[in-house]
Design an enzyme around this catalytic site. Structure first.
Site, PDB file in Angstrom:
ATOM      1  CG  ASN A 128      22.988  26.832  21.511  1.00  0.00           C
ATOM      2  OD1 ASN A 128      23.299  25.607  22.068  1.00  0.00           O
ATOM      3  ND2 ASN A 128      22.258  27.093  20.306  1.00  0.00           N
ATOM      4  CB  THR A 165      24.018  23.788  18.807  1.00  0.00           C
ATOM      5  OG1 THR A 165      23.177  24.043  17.492  1.00  0.00           O
ATOM      6  CG2 THR A 165      25.318  23.400  18.070  1.00  0.00           C
ATOM      7  CG  ASP A 216      23.079  19.833  16.201  1.00  0.00           C
ATOM      8  OD1 ASP A 216      22.619  19.394  15.217  1.00  0.00           O
ATOM      9  OD2 ASP A 216      23.261  20.849  16.561  1.00  0.00           O
TER      10      ASP A 216
END
Length: 478
Positions: A94, A73, A245
């Site tokens: 992340n 993400t 994404d």
């Protein structure tokens, strides 16, 4: 006098086509960038999506787009904001981590680690504002941070225990962006993030009925977004780009495959590891202790046909995931359907992402609609690094250094910069041709007028002669 008139005519004609100020789009067009996290390129194929279908007819649809590797993400969202591959923008995971203390922070806490995000690359929010525009961001990864001491005109960060699938909250967020930020505050650029269908895909899998229901919710929201754009008088200025994404892939469970567990690989030991990022899906990174790099690498390389092991410097160049000091010396990723476990299997998601970005399950979707986009156009795939220069072009701002190129997307637009230059040249040519024609007509008219005048004078002279036809001559005294 004739040349003065001609010059005036030239200026009038050459400017009678498309006015030059049309070619500077700064401040004329707004952009709304929307991400529906984990919306795979084919999620609209097994669900009725009337609003997404209508958006495709009213604008542009890509068959799919390719995110950068690592397909998770925060890194892929920062690529959307900067147009840079992950190794170049530096948000490589992340999770913020510290290899000295072995500290790791989860996704939400990492949003508040400013140094993780502000490491030399400017997102489009700051670039736009430095060139006189106004920008905002709602829930988009990276929203919380400041960049070289600057922040967005307005921003909204989700609370810690936020319900990412709450449709009522979605509508409230859309109303804030459309009614307040774009209409009242007159922002030029906004990024808007929704955390679904990623969460549902993780929990139930990409082929589940729950995921299909969530796609219907996404579709309803797309319809609501467009209706509010109309209601707030934004249809003639707002360009909406919707993408994601990454995609999502099923994880093999229930004894279907032999799971990848590093501690069970002969010759490998976590005692040889100083720091690791594993147990977070199908990708991982290892920092071996001093002098242990080759031992660790040789133990893992070829240990499992579904586990891909690379020294950092050996990573395939196409992945653009090596040339950054934050990337650890050994990189792992597994084939679709497999995840990487450390000591014991601790992952229980039905769906996962983080695989090789060439895998079709990792490809997101793409839609765009607005006054600058063509209608009912389906285009081939392109990389998401190219979305950044497209947005800069629409906003009329100069992009910062990036890895994308407008050539990958300019065919989506009603008219590109090069087309506009050709229009200018064409208008000037037409103007010059008109002036030349005008001069020819004036020349002919003058010649005709002089000939007529001469003939008239000759006739007048003949009428004034005395009888006998000879002119009378008088001699005067000196």
């Amino acid at each position: 006098m004739l040349w003065t008139v001609s010059l005036c005519l030239l200026l009038a004609v050459s400017s009678s086509g498309v006015p030059l100020d049309r070619y500077s789009t700064k401040g004329q067009h707004k952009v709304l960038l929307i991400s529906f996290d984990g919306f795979r390129w084919d999620y609209d194929r097994d669900v009725d999506t009337p609003n997404l279908d209508r958006m495709a007819k009213d604008g542009v649809k890509a068959r799919y787009v390719t995110p950068p590797y690592l397909t998770i993400t925060s890194p892929t969202h920062f690529t959307l904001l900067t147009g840079r591959y992950i190794e170049n923008h530096g948000v490589i995971h992340n999770m913020w981590f510290n290899i000295t203390t072995s500290e790791k922070l989860p996704y939400y806490a990492t949003q508040f680690k400013n140094e993780w995000w502000d490491n030399g690359t400017l997102p489009i929010w700051i670039t736009a504002q430095r060139q006189g525009l106004r920008a905002g961001s709602l829930h988009f990864p990276g929203t919380q941070s400041t960049y070289q001491g600057e922040t967005q005109t307005v921003k909204d960060v989700e609370p810690r225990f936020y319900d990412y699938k709450n449709e009522t909250k979605w509508r409230e967020n859309v109303e804030k962006v459309m009614g307040t930020w774009f209409s009242e505050m007159d922002l030029d650029f906004v990024s808007l993030y929704f955390g679904e269908p990623d969460g549902t895909g993780h929990k139930y899998g990409p082929d589940s009925p729950e995921r299909r229901e969530m796609v219907k919710q996404v579709d309803r929201t797309v319809g609501f977004i467009r209706s509010l754009a109309e209601r707030n008088g934004l249809a003639d200025s707002l360009n909406i780009i919707i993408t994601a994404d990454h995609g999502m892939s099923n994880v093999y469970r229930n004894g279907l495959v032999k799971e990848i567990t590093l501690s069970r690989i002969p010759g490998f030991s976590f005692r040889d590891i100083a720091f690791h990022l594993v147990d977070f899906g199908p990708s991982g990174m290892l920092l071996p202790k001093e002098g242990m790099l080759d031992k660790v690498y040789n133990a893992l390389k070829g240990a499992n046909p579904h586990l891909h092991v690379f020294k950092k410097e050996e990573m395939p160049e196409r992945l653009h995931f090596a040339n950054n000091n934050r990337i650890l010396p050994i990189i792992l990723f597994s084939d679709p359907g497999y995840v990487i476990n450390g000591f014991l299997p601790v992952q229980f998601n039905t769906g996962e992402h983080g695989f090789d970005n060439e895998e079709m399950d990792m490809k997101p979707f793409f839609r765009a609609v607005g006054p600058v986009f063509q209608k009912n156009l389906e285009v081939g795939p392109f990389e998401t690094v190219n979305i950044y220069p497209l947005m800069c072009h629409i906003l009329g701002i100069k992009p910062d250094p990036n890895d994308g190129h407008l050539d990958a997307t300019k065919h989506m637009l009603i008219s590109t910069t090069e087309d506009l230059r050709q229009d200018i040249k064409s208008n000037i040519f037409v103007g010059l041709a008109a002036v030349a024609g005008f001069l020819v007509v004036v020349f002919i008219a003058l010649v005709s007028f002089n000939a007529f005048k001469k003939e008239t004078n000759d006739r007048s002279s003949e009428k004034s002669l005395p009888p006998g036809g000879k002119e009378e001559t008088h001699q005067t005294a000196l």
